[in-house]
Design a protein around this motif. Structure first.
Motif, PDB file in Angstrom:
ATOM      1  N   ILE A   1       0.871  -1.167   0.000  1.00 49.75           N
ATOM      2  CA  ILE A   1       0.000   0.000   0.000  1.00 49.75           C
ATOM      3  C   ILE A   1       0.910   1.219   0.000  1.00 49.75           C
ATOM      4  N   ILE A   2       0.760   2.015  -1.050  1.00 44.66           N
ATOM      5  CA  ILE A   2       1.700   3.116  -1.261  1.00 44.66           C
ATOM      6  C   ILE A   2       0.996   4.451  -1.085  1.00 44.66           C
ATOM      7  N   ASN A   3       1.463   5.204  -0.126  1.00 49.69           N
ATOM      8  CA  ASN A   3       1.031   6.583   0.045  1.00 49.69           C
ATOM      9  C   ASN A   3       1.842   7.441  -0.917  1.00 49.69           C
ATOM     10  N   PRO A   4       1.236   8.074  -1.916  1.00 49.88           N
ATOM     11  CA  PRO A   4       2.053   8.789  -2.906  1.00 49.88           C
ATOM     12  C   PRO A   4       2.644  10.103  -2.404  1.00 49.88           C
ATOM     13  N   ASN A   5       2.289  10.526  -1.183  1.00 50.73           N
ATOM     14  CA  ASN A   5       2.941  11.740  -0.695  1.00 50.73           C
ATOM     15  C   ASN A   5       3.996  11.408   0.353  1.00 50.73           C
ATOM     16  N   MET A   6       4.683  12.434   0.860  1.00 51.41           N
ATOM     17  CA  MET A   6       5.879  12.231   1.699  1.00 51.41           C
ATOM     18  C   MET A   6       5.562  12.172   3.192  1.00 51.41           C
TER      19      MET A   6
END
Lengths: 247, 247, 247, 247, 247, 247
Positions: C6-11
């Protein structure tokens, strides 16, 4: 250099003059602008009945001037009266105010509202918006005034009603830009934009720019199928003299 | 007089040159045309992956030149790569090739076909056509060639494949006009029109005319909601330096 | 047993942690959950501009971990940032939060509302809802708070605003279920469901379940046409190193 | 007992006679049928240009006979020429052939095809079908003959072409019923039905039945908004005498 | 002369009597009207669960009477319960109240509202309206009363609630006509029309007129594909005796 | 751990066994699977008539087992027979095969084809696809075989016909994935995937995964409006005993 005819399909010369003035002001300087209206028909266009008669008037003007080498036409009515028939009659590009305004609005805002004078125009304009594939992004609202109220002594009150309707649409419909829903509002676009703080798109100006663009690229209406020249045949009685000759 | 920037979002300088040449040839003489491409990214755009990277390149160019007073932007890619983000970044009007071409096609024909080089582009273009509300009148067909085949020794064969695909669409889809589905075809519009006998609409030319029109009317992208300026916030690592500053 | 990323596209690492915690809590016990974010890009995603940069960050993570044998991906952003490009890059199933949440909502209610923090997201989400074919049954409403308000001292006030917006939508839009319009709300689904008395669908949870399901059936993204692997080609400058290798 | 006027908007008396004969044959015996055509205009309607003129002719007939107590109108043209304007002019129900035929077809088949004489009518009819909300279930096909071929020496050949086009549509479009796409085919419905083995819907007959039904229930066109009476105003020149008087 | 069966799919004999009375009052005098209801099932239809059982009841009636030579059927329920299955079972035309009412409303007004008793029916009716292609012109509103309130001591209050809901829709939805959203309202159409001043369309009356029209033209449901006869096969247990025999 | 009931709405025990076997093979190991069919009704479901009876059978099973604590239901029929009524009857999530399969297909391919046994199912499935908002991306094709041909001696020939229909759709419709349009094909998904080289989505498997996901999240069907419990009322005759008790 292109020769652009902007045709007001109704008989109001004052209206034609206003449009001519606006058109010449905003047209590219190398283009020639003709502004004309038919020699017969209604004084204004309010609904389908007036449209039926004004369409014939529009076509009569095109029949007359097309052989003089027109590079593009604007039909100066927000109902896009007679545009489909006009596209059959000439190979030059033809653009109505509603279609022209929507094309610019679609590029400038995610949602926009047409604000038109009379409530009776809302449904017909909604049908037009749907025909142009913009119904998911466009709402139509009425200011509750007559078209002619934008002229003369009523003008201040009419403007106020329009401003209120536009502000309401920004607030309640989440509109992000306003489209002027009547050719007669062409001279108030700048004022309304200043008062609202959002883009205001005027169909007269938008349609001229679209046609200037198509004309300069020598783009023509396709003569295959939908907008093919009308097949030759006799017309009778009142309409003798209007029979198609080109098809 | 307007200053129009046409940005090729990929790195192909040959492609940028071809577009610059075409743009200057057809722009109104009073307008200044800049043709640019990013300093990083892919050599061509074929599919969503390339698009993601090219979008950033496009935005990098706009960040750099927007403060110099650009009156309008054309994104010179038929996938309309990054157009929504670009509309957030600047208040000047932004137009992609697909949107521009469709707006002219909708006025010139009742049904039309986009002919694109590769079959893999058909579905993404169909999604774009639907986004623009034109899916009921527009079909998308592939010529079965690579984009770059239109350059160099393959050019004759590529043109032939395109011509055949267009003729098939006129015949079987009842298309009445052809839209060139790739920026790299901009120089063959006239030849194809002569060979087919129907209007051929090139997105480079159409988008420039749309933007010239909006720019001359001082129309701006609405900054309310959909295309509002990006809110200020820090960006990190590779993208430090690209953080929004205006919002 | 599947390995789901699961990838959170922000930092925002805090955000990634919250999502990891939720994901591990609700994932089937036999599955392994990775929660990651890119090493560069914006701290949050608010609008198309941030999305363009976050998409590249998302792709950078997938490039890195895909060879380690991931069975499915969740893109942990309700804008479904970069999902189409991610589907090109990997054969494993990829699901965004909006698409995942809508698929469950469509089965559980005849009409439902996405409640999102900021008004500026309404139109972009409406476009997404339309892309997924749910626009006739789904409305999008804003709570009038910032995304980050759901963290820290503002949290109580933010929850209150969300609750009010949801209640209003149940009442005025006849919504029958609520979809949480932001990944950052994943931990308040149960509380909101208790307060509202209707189903509350959280995209993080829904998307994980969709991907767990597809992964367990060994379903893969079709590599024909729309989501085909990106064709190999050089990338330059800042993006050297991101060139496609598989196509 | 109702008085139903069926108006052929073109000047062909032979055509009017054929329609009168059919209408009287199938009308309920207690109803009175008038069949009329304008005293001016084109001999047939093929495309938007002819339609513009025929609309005025249609309206002229309604103006004349409406005060004599007509309970309902059929516009005997499959393009539904002037129907919207006619609905403004009178409070009696007005039905065009296309709308009438589609309403019956929608109840009798899951998918159906309009078979029309000329290819040039396909796109305009598709627009009409879409306007009536039937585009997902209805296809439009052309037989490749002229409308007038159904009269005189060409009739056998025209019928053969129609039969072939209908059979092709049953086979390739999975059509389950055929709609006759031209008023001039009204006398071949039974023969075609026998040859095809599927329902054949004739717009003349369907529209009369719809209007007989509405008239017997004393249903009237709503005069609020869309079809409100045209507001009173002067008409000039050729159209002096056609000005609205009721609004 | 046609024999028309109007079938109330629920068990309420009072309801069946009311419909029979209305049907006989408005049917063309040469037609014979049967009004029937099943011998088993629910007393009223409120939602999908009741519909499932009432559909079987409806089919049981048609199985019994179809061999006696029925020329057309009306399903006297505004949910159009079982209409698709009924169209498979018989070749005679079958019409539900919603479909019938919409076809007349579409011809009489540009926008119209269905006013139904209970809020719970709004979404299912919206789905039905969409299925019939009328969703762009039709809204569905609830009066907030029970269906049976229109009978007996509650009738005055129920009428008042309906009137208020209809007036609100005229005002706020710009509805131009009202469609009665329940078979049980068939006897108040005239009163409501007088109170509102706009056309009021009753599905019982509209559907009968549509079926009388189709029956008099000897139009039959297409037996190709969608509405083909059910293929013969055994049915077991409770439903032994209902197996299809014709297919 | 969830208890999932998969209900075959027809009486074929062989069919129920096949589905039970498949369901147990692919369900998450911690879940309990019940596979059931009604005790009355048709042996198979082919068209709307069979559906009407099978819906009642389906509801009878749910009435019986719902009080035993079922966490989710799969309706094992690709027509999604009775799904709406089932959603009213229970608060547990209910999923049909068509809806389940489409939700996975939409995530895995840009365009996909349902391949169903009989041509007669094409139109009803197209209506279902449209109801689910997938009609722009999904085509429906028939293999030209009977459902039961997939069992016994005809199986090899039926598979061959299915393979050919699927290959044709990949080639001519640009389908990128295949959806199996019948519950009885559940055991050939792997073989077809191997033969075609594209994803093959089986509704039985997809619907179970969707329901397992919703059940594990404790998601329930909304009881507001559309899927509210049926209001209590008497049922008579054959259906005495099926009256709603919960509403």
């Amino acid at each position: 250099m292109s020769k652009i005819a902007i045709i007001n399909p109704n008989m109001s010369a004052g209206f034609t003059n206003k449009i001519r003035e606006q058109a010449r002001k905003i047209a590219f300087p190398h283009n020639e602008i003709l502004a004309l209206n038919p020699r017969f028909g209604p004084d204004s266009i309010e609904g389908y009945y007036d449209e039926a008669f004004a369409s014939v008037g529009l076509l009569s003007v095109i029949r007359e001037i097309d052989p003089t080498g027109i590079d593009g036409y604007v039909v100066a009515c927000f109902d896009d009266t007679g545009v489909d028939a006009a596209r059959c009659l000439t190979a030059a590009p033809v653009m109505g105010l509603c279609e022209g305004a929507l094309r610019f609005a679609q590029a400038l805002a995610g949602r926009y509202a047409i604000v038109t004078p009379m409530a009776v125009s809302v449904r017909p304009l909604e049908h037009l918006v749907r025909k142009y594939g913009a119904d998911r992004d466009c709402v139509v609202r009425a200011a509750g005034v007559r078209t002619l109220d934008f002229e003369g002594v009523q003008a201040a009150r009419a403007y106020e009603a329009l401003l209120l309707a536009a502000q309401k649409s920004l607030r309640e419909d989440d509109a992000e830009a306003i489209v002027l829903g009547c050719a007669g509002m062409t001279d108030i676009a700048d004022r309304l934009k200043a008062d609202l703080g959002v883009p205001v798109i005027d169909g007269v100006q938008a349609a001229i720019k679209m046609v200037e663009g198509m004309a300069s690229l020598k783009l023509a209406t396709s003569k295959h199928s939908t907008y093919g020249y009308p097949p030759a045949k006799p017309y009778h009685g009142l309409f003798a003299g209007f029979e198609p000759v080109t098809g």
